[in-house]
Every structure is written in structure tokens, then in C-alpha cells.
Design an enzyme around this catalytic site. Structure first.
Site, PDB file in Angstrom:
ATOM      1  N   ASP A 514      86.610  16.718  82.919  1.00  0.00           N
ATOM      2  CA  ASP A 514      85.820  17.944  83.017  1.00  0.00           C
ATOM      3  C   ASP A 514      84.356  17.543  83.158  1.00  0.00           C
ATOM      4  O   ASP A 514      83.849  16.755  82.366  1.00  0.00           O
ATOM      5  CB  ASP A 514      86.031  18.800  81.763  1.00  0.00           C
ATOM      6  CG  ASP A 514      85.424  20.171  81.914  1.00  0.00           C
ATOM      7  OD1 ASP A 514      86.201  21.139  82.161  1.00  0.00           O
ATOM      8  OD2 ASP A 514      84.169  20.309  81.820  1.00  0.00           O
ATOM      9  N   ASN A 522      74.734  23.946  88.795  1.00  0.00           N
ATOM     10  CA  ASN A 522      74.724  25.177  89.610  1.00  0.00           C
ATOM     11  C   ASN A 522      73.432  25.933  89.402  1.00  0.00           C
ATOM     12  O   ASN A 522      72.827  26.411  90.396  1.00  0.00           O
ATOM     13  CB  ASN A 522      75.903  26.083  89.216  1.00  0.00           C
ATOM     14  CG  ASN A 522      77.197  25.647  89.904  1.00  0.00           C
ATOM     15  OD1 ASN A 522      77.160  25.060  90.989  1.00  0.00           O
ATOM     16  ND2 ASN A 522      78.327  25.909  89.254  1.00  0.00           N
ATOM     17  N   ASP A 531      79.049  22.561  94.714  1.00  0.00           N
ATOM     18  CA  ASP A 531      80.233  22.308  95.567  1.00  0.00           C
ATOM     19  C   ASP A 531      80.218  20.881  96.068  1.00  0.00           C
ATOM     20  O   ASP A 531      81.253  20.204  96.108  1.00  0.00           O
ATOM     21  CB  ASP A 531      80.254  23.275  96.756  1.00  0.00           C
ATOM     22  CG  ASP A 531      80.641  24.688  96.336  1.00  0.00           C
ATOM     23  OD1 ASP A 531      81.084  24.863  95.177  1.00  0.00           O
ATOM     24  OD2 ASP A 531      80.529  25.628  97.186  1.00  0.00           O
ATOM     25  N   GLU A 558      85.585  22.902  87.439  1.00  0.00           N
ATOM     26  CA  GLU A 558      85.079  21.521  87.404  1.00  0.00           C
ATOM     27  C   GLU A 558      86.058  20.627  86.672  1.00  0.00           C
ATOM     28  O   GLU A 558      85.713  19.560  86.170  1.00  0.00           O
ATOM     29  CB  GLU A 558      83.678  21.486  86.757  1.00  0.00           C
ATOM     30  CG  GLU A 558      83.620  21.533  85.243  1.00  0.00           C
ATOM     31  CD  GLU A 558      83.970  22.882  84.612  1.00  0.00           C
ATOM     32  OE1 GLU A 558      84.474  23.776  85.346  1.00  0.00           O
ATOM     33  OE2 GLU A 558      83.778  23.047  83.412  1.00  0.00           O
TER      34      GLU A 558
END
Ligand SMILES: Nc1nc2c(ncn2[C@@H]2O[C@H](COP(=O)(O)OP(=O)(O)OP(=O)(O)O)[C@@H](O)[C@H]2O)c(=O)[nH]1
Length: 660
Positions: A514, A522, A531, A558
Site C-alpha cells: 500500500d 494527489n 496515476d 494504491e
């Protein structure tokens, strides 16, 4: 190409027979109608001809039969004229003197002609005389005038009598005077020498009928005809009174033989017809079926209601104003003529049936000729159909049968008739159609080939699309790794395989990764950079994890997973692997184009290494890894927590490790 079954089979009925039979039936109907029409036409023509023939026949018969009676009247006129001239011209003395040459007194008080005038004598004139007799009643006053008249009458009878009776039409000729004097030539009989002395001729019917009381017009009188039973002959009397001024001086008379007339009436008829004669007062004169009755009635058999057919004829004929002609009744044509003298009618009865029979015979002949004509026509037609229809048709049938074996090219064969008529045209159309069909067939084959190619291409495209779809279904679009769906499909299969192969202890390793604080990436650099980070991390993990049987997944967001199986697993190896992963991620450089900078990321990893046993399952494996990940996150991130379980069940030994 298949052969048309119907064409290959023999025809059940012949076209020719059908045409001929149907044509013959229709022609027969037409012939029958023609026959009927002919019948009526012929009947009409025959009727005209028959009426004309009857008119000529009856008019001629009327003239001929009248002639006998007219001749009698002319005789009477000639004698009357001669007598009257002589009575005025011959001096009384001369006549009176002649009286004694003719007459002589008889002992019975009568005067009779001398026998020599009957037997034969040579008179003063030097000629032979014979044949007649005379009678003067015994109470008659022989005045000079009577002697003069009697002598002149005897002279006339002497001169004319034998000539008239010689014609054969008259049985006698006589002259009478009202004073009871009678002179006459009765063939073969000295009749007036034989009659009794008291005979009074003025009372006799054959003299009295012409008297003024019964004959005021002073015309020639015709008595009823009658059958003389003695002579066995049919007769009729004709009487002519002779007047000098107003004085009856003589009566001239003849009995006329009617045998010839009756026989002619009975026999001389047109074929199939019959004649009859009757008087204007309705007395039947001659009619074959009633001859005996006419004889029995003495000539006085009347046509009345007892004989309705004759009465119809009588009424129809006597109602006509013309002298002769043809009257049509319901069932016959009546050709009638009046006969001068006794005022009779002669009728020829022409039954209509006769006409109908003739018309029918003519129509039958026409029908026969028509049938003969039809027969020969159909015989010719039979041959013509065989040659000009059946033969080319059979060639067509043969050619179409060949189509089965040789294909459409058989239609173009030379066997098809090349003619200028409809068959030629049909053959031309056959050939043209064959060419068109062949061209169509080739085009169809090409189109089929084209279609096959198109189908193959489409199938291929479809297969590829399906494969793409299948790939898409198990692939994460962003990272290019297998997705959670594939994780849930593949890992249980691998786990099951490891469980099955328990004989050699195998290990299942599941690592869950993770990204740490990804939200910040972000938030700080934008989703595009986020992305990009996921893409680069995916490529990195895929690059690390290259052994057969190794799998790499993006489970979502993620979070990533790595699965591997192996037989030589221990804590050191797993630690090395975890360290290798952590290091590889730390080395990733993520471009931030908008800021012209780069950023880096770390991951927390939870690893479960479990030796395969009966209790191994995806759920257990996942929970162990997820719990380890939780510890790594809790413990400060950018590290790996490992749970290693050797053995299974009660013998299971757990080893927990940490790698930073
Ligand atoms: N750009 C991008 N962001 C994603 C994607 N999937 C998930 N995220 C983001 O990842 C972030 C996850 O945040 P959190 O669950 O709080 O975790 P974290 O920020 O990584 O913090 P920890 O895991 O506790 O270290 C969220 O802000 C999501 O929007 C993705 O495909 N692209």
C-alpha cells in the site's frame, strides 16, 4: 445443380392427345351447332323451294283439270250457237222435210229416230251416219216448228255427237226440248229406242236441272258428281239451256267421265304428299282414304266436324281469295286450286314433316361431311403436332435432363432447335438464360468466396476483440497489471494446487503493498501525477516479480499484491525479498511536469508466508498479509512486516519479522 424431377419423368399424358381430344370435342360441338344451323337454313330454303314448287304444280294441275270442263262449256256454246243460227237461218219447210228423214212413228204412239241412224246408213249427202237415237213422247204435238227444231237438233247431234263422244271424255251427248223430246248419242247403247213410251224426260233431273226455275241465270249447270254403279264409273253431268229470245228451245247435256280425274287426283301427287278434291259446297270428290265412303254416299259425302282434319283443310282453302296458291297450316302446306266448271277445289297436302325429314337428311349429310373433314383435319394435325411440336419439345426435355449431368452448358448445346418460330425463340432464350445463369453462378461463387473471407476476417477480429475483452476483464487499465477479479480467480487456484501437492512441502507467499500517504501526492501534484505513480509502481513490481508462477496484481486504489509459491522458503529469503521491494520503490522517480520537479514514494508491505497444509486458503493468507500490512503502517510506514508460518495445525510455528 439438380435435375428437375418432373422433366426427367415420362409425361403422364400426351400433349398431342390432349390437343386432339380437346380440339375434337370443341369441334364436335361446333359441328353440332353448324348442323343445327344448317338444318334451319336448309329447312328455310326447302320451304321456299317447296312453296314455289307447290304453287307451280297446283297452278298447272288447276289449268289442266279445268280444261276438260271449260272444253265442255265451249262445246255447249258451239252447239248453242249453231242451233240458234240454224233455227233462224234454215227455212221452216226445209227443216220440216228433214224431220221425216230422222224420225218415224212407233206403234206405241211415240216418235223415234229411224234405226239406221243408230245402226248405220248412207244419207242423202252420200256419207255414212250412225250412233244416235231419238225420242218424242206420244202426247207431244208435232207442230211444224217442233219438227223443224227436232230435225235441226238431230242434224247437229249427227254432226257433232260422234266427234265429241270419240274424245273418250264423254260417255254420251244429248239434246232435249221442253216438249219431251230427247236426242242423244249414248255410246254403244240405242238408249232412246229402249226407253218406255210413257217416259217424260222434262221431269228427269238431267234435263230439269237446267230449267229456268232452277237456273234463272240460264248458265251451264253442273250436277253433283256421282258413281255410276252400273258402269262402275265416276261421272258428272253438264247441262246448258238454249234460249231463242225468251223461249227455252233446247237443253244440251253431257255426262262426263271423271274416272281419269279421280285417278289423277288420287295418284298424281308429289312424293310423300296426298291430293284431295272437294266441291265448294263441301262435298268430298276424291280422297283416297275415304274413297269407299264417297262411293257409298253417291257423291254426297259432306266434309263436316266428324272429319276435323278435312274440315280444317276445307276452311283454310275456301277462305282464300286467290284462285290458286299455298296455305300454311300447323302441320302442312296446302297447295290449292279452283277447278273451273263444277267449281271444285283440288288440294295437295304437303306434310311439314316431309320438309323436316329432307332438312334433317341434308343436315345429316352436312354433319357427315363436316365430321369427315374434321377427321382428316385432325389426322393432319396429329402428324403436324408430332413433327413441329412434340419433336422439338422432346429435344428440350432431353437437353434439360442433361443439365443434371453437364450443368447449364447443356442448355447451350446444338441439340436445341435453331428455328425462326416460337421454339427457335424459346431455344434462344434458353441459351441466353443459360449464359446469364452461368454468369450469375460464377458471380455467386465469387461472392461466396468473398463472404467466406469476410467471415474469416470478422471472426478473427471478433476473436481478437473477445481476447481483448477478456484481457480487459482481468487487467487493470491504469497499471497494466492483473486486477482484483483475476487475483480472486488465480490465487485460489494456485492455493488449491499447493494444497494438492502436500507431499513436497510448498510455500505460498502473499505480499500486500500500500503506497504511503498517497493522498498527499494527489493533493500536492494532482491526480495525473498520482496515476503516473501508480503506472510506474506497477511496472516496477512487474519487473521485480518475474519467476514462473509469480503473479502481480493491482487490487484497487494504491493497493497492490504479489503472490508466489516455492519450496525453499525461509525468513532470510523473505526478508531479502521485502528489502528488495522496499528499495526498488524508494528508487522510483516520479516526474511532476507542471512543477518541473520530481517526487518519490514509499510503500508499506504485509507479507504472509505459509507452508501449504490442509488449513491453507486465500482468506487465511490474505488476512495474515493484511494484518502484517496494518502493523507496518502502524509502525511508521516504508517498511515490511512478515508473518512466516511453518507447518500446519497444532504443529504450526509462527515467525514474525520486520524489514526497514
Ligand atoms: N491519483 C490517484 N489516486 C488514487 C487512486 N486510487 C486511490 N487514490 C487515492 O489514494 C489516496 C489514499 O488515501 P488514504 O487511504 O488516506 O491513504 P494514504 O494517504 O496513502 O495514507 P496511508 O495509507 O495511511 O499511508 C486517496 O486520496 C485516493 O484518492 C488512483 O488510481 N489514482
Amino acid at each position: 445443380m439438380t435435375v428437375d424431377k418432373a422433366a426427367a419423368e415420362p409425361a403422364r399424358t400426351s400433349l398431342r392427345t390432349q390437343i386432339i381430344v380437346r380440339g375434337a370435342l370443341r369441334s364436335l360441338v361446333i359441328a353440332a351447332l353448324l348442323c343445327v344451323a344448317s338444318y334451319y337454313h336448309v329447312a328455310g330454303m326447302l320451304e321456299e323451294g317447296v312453296i314455289e314448287q307447290l304453287e307451280q304444280f297446283i297452278a298447272e294441275r288447276g289449268r289442266r283439270d279445268s280444261e276438260q270442263f271449260l272444253q265442255t262449256e265451249r262445246h255447249h256454246q258451239a252447239v248453242e250457237q249453231a242451233l240458234l243460227e240454224q233455227l233462224q237461218a234454215v227455212p221452216l219447210a226445209t227443216g220440216t222435210a228433214l224431220f221425216d228423214d230422222y224420225f218415224e212413228p212407233w206403234p206405241d204412239g211415240t216418235w223415234r229416230t229411224r234405226r239406221g241412224w243408230y245402226d248405220g246408213l248412207v244419207f242423202k249427202d252420200g256419207l255414212q251416219h250412225r250412233g244416235f237415237t231419238g225420242f218424242i213422247g206420244r202426247d207431244v204435238e208435232l207442230t211444224p216448228e217442233l219438227r223443224h227444231r227436232a230435225a235441226l237438233m238431230a242434224g247437229l247431234l249427227d254432226w257433232y255427237g260422234s266427234a265429241w263422244t270419240a274424245t273418250g271424255q264423254y260417255i254420251n251427248y244429248f239434246l232435249s226440248a221442253p216438249e219431251n223430246l230427247l236426242l242423244g248419242e249414248f255410246i254403244g247403247v240405242p238408249y232412246l229406242h229402249q226407253v218406255p213410251a210413257d217416259t217424260h224426260f222434262p221431269d228427269e233431273i238431267f234435263v230439269a236441272s237446267a230449267n229456268e226455275t232452277r237456273n234463272p241465270q240460264r248458265q251451264t249447270v253442273w250436277t253433283h258428281f256421282y258413281f255410276d254403279a252400273t258402269a262402275k264409273m265416276w261421272m258428272l253431268s253438264s247441262l246448258k239451256p238454249v234460249y231463242l229470245g225468251d223461249r227455252l228451245v233446247a237443253t244440251l247435256g253431257q255426262d262426263i267421265l271423271l274416272d281419269e280425274f279421280v285417278q289423277r287426283t288420287l295418284k298424281d301427287a308429289l312424293d310423300g304428299t296426298e291430293n284431295l278434291a272437294f266441291a265448294a259446297d263441301g262435298s268430298l270428290v276424291a280422297y283416297e282414304p275415304l274413297l269407299a265412303e264417297v262411293q257409298a254416299a253417291g257423291g254426297a259425302l259432306k266434309i263436316d266436324g266428324a272429319r276435323p282434319q278435312l274440315q280444317r283443310i276445307f276452311t283454310a282453302v275456301t277462305g282464300q281469295s286467290r284462285r290458286s296458291g299455298v296455305v300454311e297450316t300447323e302441320d302442312a302446306f296446302l297447295a290449292y286450286t279452283r277447278i273451273d266448271g263444277p267449281d271444285w277445289y283440288l288440294v295437295n297436302v304437303y306434310p311439314k314433316q316431309l320438309l323436316q325429314n329432307k332438312a334433317m337428311a341434308a343436315a345429316t349429310v352436312i354433319l357427315g361431311i363436316a365430321l369427315l373433314g374434321l377427321l382428316s383435319e385432325f389426322a393432319v394435325l396429329w402428324l403436324l403436332i408430332a413433327r413441329y411440336v412434340l419433336a422439338p419439345l422432346r429435344r428440350f426435355i432431353r437437353v434439360t435432363e442433361k443439365v443434371g449431368g453437364e450443368g447449364l452448358s447443356a442448355l447451350q448445346g446444338s441439340e436445341l432447335p435453331r428455328r425462326r418460330d416460337e421454339f427457335g425463340l424459346l431455344a434462344k432464350r434458353f441459351r441466353e438464360t443459360a449464359s446469364e445463369l452461368e454468369a450469375s453462378r460464377q458471380a455467386l461463387l465469387a461472392a461466396n468466396r468473398d463472404l467466406d473471407a469476410q467471415v474469416a476476417a470478422r471472426t478473427e477480429a471478433l476473436t481478437q476483440a473477445n481476447q481483448r475483452l477478456a484481457m480487459l476483464a482481468i487487467t487493470d487499465e491504469l497499471s497494466g497489471l492483473h486486477n482484483r477479479r483475476q487475483f480472486l480467480h488465480v490465487v485460489p487456484l494456485e492455493v488449491a494446487r499447493l494444497v494438492r501437492l502436500q507431499a513436497t512441502p510448498l510455500w505460498a507467499t502473499l505480499a500486500i503493498l500500500d503506497i504511503d500517504h498517497f493522498k498527499l501526492i494527489n493533493d500536492c501534484y494532482g491526480h495525473g501525477v498520482g496515476d503516473q505513480a501508480i503506472r510506474q509502481l506497477g511496472a516496477c513490481l512487474a519487473g521485480l516479480h518475474r519467476r514462473a508462477g509469480d503473479h502481480c496484481f493491482r487490487l484497487g486504489g494504491e493497493e497492490f499484491a504479489l503472490f508466489a509459491s516455492g519450496d525453499q522458503v525461509d525468513g532470510a529469503k523473505v526478508e531479502a525479498f521485502a528489502g528488495h521491494v522496499l528499495e526498488a520503490v524508494r528508487n522510483l522517480v516520479i516526474e511532476v511536469p507542471e512543477q518541473g520537479a520530481t517526487c518519490r514514494l514509499t510503500v508499506s508491505v504485509g507479507i504472509a508466508c505459509v507452508q501449504a497444509g490442509a488449513d491453507l486458503s486465500l482468506e487465511r493468507l490474505y488476512k495474515l498479509a493484511d494484518d502484517a500490512l496494518y502493523l507496518a503502517k502502524q509502525n511508521g510506514r516504508d517498511q515490511a512486516r512478515i508473518v512466516l508460518i511453518r507447518g500446519s495445525g497444532d504443529q504450526a510455528k509462527t515467525l514474525e519479522l520486520e524489514v526497514r
